[in-house]
Design a protein around this motif. Sequence first.
Motif, mmCIF file in Angstrom:
data_model
loop_
_atom_site.group_PDB
_atom_site.id
_atom_site.type_symbol
_atom_site.label_atom_id
_atom_site.label_comp_id
_atom_site.label_asym_id
_atom_site.label_seq_id
_atom_site.Cartn_x
_atom_site.Cartn_y
_atom_site.Cartn_z
ATOM 1 N N PHE A 1 -4.816 -4.780 -16.419
ATOM 2 C CA PHE A 1 -3.652 -4.211 -17.096
ATOM 3 C C PHE A 1 -2.441 -5.121 -16.933
ATOM 4 O O PHE A 1 -1.756 -5.440 -17.905
ATOM 5 C CB PHE A 1 -3.348 -2.812 -16.550
ATOM 6 C CG PHE A 1 -2.126 -2.208 -17.169
ATOM 7 C CD1 PHE A 1 -2.187 -1.636 -18.427
ATOM 8 C CD2 PHE A 1 -0.915 -2.229 -16.508
ATOM 9 C CE1 PHE A 1 -1.061 -1.089 -19.011
ATOM 10 C CE2 PHE A 1 0.216 -1.687 -17.080
ATOM 11 C CZ PHE A 1 0.147 -1.112 -18.341
ATOM 12 N N THR B 1 4.109 -0.850 -23.111
ATOM 13 C CA THR B 1 3.287 -0.723 -21.910
ATOM 14 C C THR B 1 2.375 0.501 -22.011
ATOM 15 O O THR B 1 1.194 0.434 -21.657
ATOM 16 C CB THR B 1 4.181 -0.638 -20.663
ATOM 17 O OG1 THR B 1 5.188 -1.644 -20.757
ATOM 18 C CG2 THR B 1 3.393 -0.839 -19.393
ATOM 19 N N SER C 1 -1.759 0.706 -22.368
ATOM 20 C CA SER C 1 -2.568 1.638 -21.581
ATOM 21 C C SER C 1 -3.459 2.479 -22.496
ATOM 22 O O SER C 1 -4.650 2.685 -22.205
ATOM 23 C CB SER C 1 -1.642 2.544 -20.763
ATOM 24 O OG SER C 1 -2.382 3.476 -20.029
ATOM 25 N N ASN C 2 -2.902 2.947 -23.619
ATOM 26 C CA ASN C 2 -3.686 3.720 -24.591
ATOM 27 C C ASN C 2 -4.837 2.888 -25.150
ATOM 28 O O ASN C 2 -5.955 3.381 -25.312
ATOM 29 C CB ASN C 2 -2.802 4.197 -25.741
ATOM 30 C CG ASN C 2 -1.710 5.143 -25.299
ATOM 31 O OD1 ASN C 2 -1.782 5.752 -24.235
ATOM 32 N ND2 ASN C 2 -0.686 5.263 -26.114
#
Length: 185
Positions: free
Chosen positions: A155, A103, A107-108
């Motif tokens: 996301f 997760t 996000s990165n």
Amino acid sequence: MSRGTSKAAYAMTSASLPPVTLVLGGARSGKSRFAEQLLHREARQRVYLATAEIYDEEMAERVRLHKAQRGDGWRTMEAPLDIAGVMVRETEQGDAILVDCLTLWLSNLMGAGRDIQAETAQLIAALPQLGGPVVFVANEVGLGIVPDNALARAFRDHAGRLNQRLAAAADQVFFIAAGLPLKLK
């Protein structure tokens, strides 16, 4: 059996690890601890592949607590973006890897403007090249309300698709809720 480990969890984790395991759960569900327990039963070298990037003191404290929880016997590698390459290299000698967490990796990737579908495909394509078992940890983010903004919805959608693709490719999948494991596959 360690403190906090149920008999059912011990029975599910006592066998040798298959090549790919996915551990899903919500925030603070116990998924990282469960994943660590899976790898503690491995006699081989254990590698903790960290995807978190430390930008503030609160995150630094979370990382410190995770390290203390793991204890000794782990070699830590930091890979906020290129987990596929690191996994292949680090398992060449048969080492076991814990990727914590997908997760944060997602996000990165989003923050770096990377192509999520291409990165996911690269990750899945690397799985047959692994020379040792890998346990992935990921948040299940789709159980709550629909986010109110486009970035959060993107996301959530990317995370759901990533989890589905990895679960389909994994040999075993666990869902952790309130510290209790449920074997899904």
